[in-house]
Motif scaffolding. Sequence first.
Motif, PDB file in Angstrom:
ATOM      1  N   UNK A  62       1.107   8.455   3.483  1.00 41.95           N
ATOM      2  CA  UNK A  62      -0.312   8.230   3.186  1.00 41.95           C
ATOM      3  C   UNK A  62      -0.573   6.743   2.921  1.00 41.95           C
ATOM      4  N   UNK A  63       0.268   6.147   2.079  1.00 43.43           N
ATOM      5  CA  UNK A  63       0.084   4.732   1.761  1.00 43.43           C
ATOM      6  C   UNK A  63       0.295   3.826   2.960  1.00 43.43           C
ATOM      7  N   UNK A  64       1.315   4.144   3.769  1.00 41.79           N
ATOM      8  CA  UNK A  64       1.611   3.315   4.942  1.00 41.79           C
ATOM      9  C   UNK A  64       0.465   3.370   5.953  1.00 41.79           C
ATOM     10  N   UNK A  65      -0.031   4.573   6.218  1.00 36.65           N
ATOM     11  CA  UNK A  65      -1.136   4.722   7.176  1.00 36.65           C
ATOM     12  C   UNK A  65      -2.384   4.004   6.673  1.00 36.65           C
ATOM     13  N   UNK A  66      -2.676   4.178   5.387  1.00 40.07           N
ATOM     14  CA  UNK A  66      -3.866   3.531   4.835  1.00 40.07           C
ATOM     15  C   UNK A  66      -3.727   2.008   4.877  1.00 40.07           C
ATOM     16  N   UNK A 119       3.691  10.872   0.181  1.00 42.82           N
ATOM     17  CA  UNK A 119       2.986   9.766  -0.481  1.00 42.82           C
ATOM     18  C   UNK A 119       3.212   8.464   0.264  1.00 42.82           C
ATOM     19  N   UNK A 120       4.453   8.248   0.716  1.00 41.55           N
ATOM     20  CA  UNK A 120       4.766   7.017   1.448  1.00 41.55           C
ATOM     21  C   UNK A 120       3.995   6.949   2.762  1.00 41.55           C
ATOM     22  N   UNK A 175       0.836  -1.206   0.000  1.00 39.50           N
ATOM     23  CA  UNK A 175       0.000   0.000   0.000  1.00 39.50           C
ATOM     24  C   UNK A 175       0.869   1.255   0.000  1.00 39.50           C
ATOM     25  N   UNK A 176       1.917   1.235   0.817  1.00 42.72           N
ATOM     26  CA  UNK A 176       2.854   2.355   0.870  1.00 42.72           C
ATOM     27  C   UNK A 176       3.467   2.594  -0.510  1.00 42.72           C
ATOM     28  N   UNK A 177       3.939   1.525  -1.148  1.00 42.60           N
ATOM     29  CA  UNK A 177       4.582   1.635  -2.459  1.00 42.60           C
ATOM     30  C   UNK A 177       3.597   2.089  -3.530  1.00 42.60           C
ATOM     31  N   UNK A 178       2.338   1.688  -3.412  1.00 42.00           N
ATOM     32  CA  UNK A 178       1.354   2.043  -4.436  1.00 42.00           C
ATOM     33  C   UNK A 178       1.176   3.555  -4.526  1.00 42.00           C
ATOM     34  N   UNK A 179       1.111   4.215  -3.373  1.00 38.40           N
ATOM     35  CA  UNK A 179       0.938   5.663  -3.384  1.00 38.40           C
ATOM     36  C   UNK A 179       2.203   6.382  -3.836  1.00 38.40           C
TER      37      UNK A 179
END
Length: 513
Positions: free
Chosen positions: A475-479, A472-473, A104-108
């Motif tokens: 946001x993705x990590x938290x999500x 971005x990282x 998810x982290x990498x996707x953002x």
Amino acid sequence: MLTGSTTEISTFKGEQRALRADRIGAPALLLSVLAATAPLMVVAGVIPTTFATMGVVGVPLLFVIVGLVLILFSFGYAEMSRHVHNAGALYAYISRGLGGTMGACASYVALFAYSIMQVGLYGIFGYEISSQIAQHWSHNVAWWIPALGGVAITAVFGALKIDLNAKTLGVLLLVETVLTIVFDISFLSDPGPQGVSVHAFDPGTLSGAGLGTALCFTIAGFVGFEQAPVYAEETSDAQRVVSKVMFIAIGFATLFFAFSAWAITVGTGPDHVVGAAQEQGPNLIFSLNQARLGTAFTDTLNIFFITGIFASMLSFHNVVARYAFAMGRDGLLPSAVGRTSKSSGAPAVGSFLQTLVALAVVIAFAATDDGKFDPKFGPDPTAPVLRMFTWAGNVGALGIVLLMATAAVAVIAFFVKRGAAGQQAWRLVTSGLAAIALVVIAVYSVKDFSVLLGANPGHGLRWILPGIIALAAVIGLVYGLVLRSKRPEVHARIGQGNEAFQLEKAASQAASS
């Protein structure tokens, strides 16, 4: 519902949850990937900018070094592409190796990085068209007007079938390549004051305060080769085609860019290339060609320089749309984003969203442009080229470097967890070496970011711009953590793509039988 038709998209969640297969073969995929590297744009735009802004003479050597690092990276990356077919490519691989949260982290990071690089191209696209209008017709057309036209045209092409896009990109790529080879040879046959010198390959030329950002510029020139797995779901034979295309693309880019950068140093003289690039800016290549090959060739070169930028814009647009599609399908973006067009099979919603982002950014930069205009040279390049294009290119490249470093680690974890470490030992070693080299490049890039800005090391933008990738990282990590806690079934699907829906379908059928 599954049918015997080869043209229907058959998935558990309906006909709009997968990209249409067998749309693109090896030649078309190679042309699409190489078009993203935009050979003429890199040679005429990125390389002179690197000489001028970073003051590093050894740019040809940098292309060789970075090319070797990317080859090391691709041994494991290509093998991974044989096991995972997913339009999310980098983030899907990271998810398979390091878990859904890291995926998810990498996707953002991927979505932000590719989107930023794509949008930045509208700056140099609009500037070049405006400059040509000023040069040939002496009219003042603000750069953002053709840039907005580029946004509209790219949006139309982005909604079409990928095989049609590949044909368009392929024709432009072939013409660009021929034109570049012609003027490279002209520089070598009519060299500058120092003759045909190989001084640019001397390791001593890699000194200078801007080395880190020069590395980032160089990486940006290669960006595109790693996009091949993005199209794995749409290829005719993903097991073989994707890895073959990647290695051809890296080999081509390494030799082509190193040779062209060297030819530029020969044309100006190694001792003069930085000064000439600083004086001429984006016009360096065209000035050198005017003196050697005449007006007709230079005008033709200008036309295909612009079409080459468009080809790169379209290629990156397609990649962003597919990453958004994959994220929507995996539950990392609203499910509506994970839909495709019934007529073309293209990820229509993702394409539309990228168009909106591009539109907003072009308008924002247009609002901050002071509108300076020279009747001879056209618009002031400060806003569209020196800020929008170079800032966006380096921020995006930094994000992709970090993604590749993480993906190299994920490749190691993927095969170790599956008990294949012995069989894949040499690929794991090359992946580890590539990860270390890519992290070093990222660290140097951030350290030297102030050189790119022409600002003191304490300037706020020196941290704000790279901070976009960090944001971005986060946001993705938290999500990802939220999904793991609140919606574990969605978290488990991250990076699985259409395979997850097929598994759900099989489980549903088993339960109902």
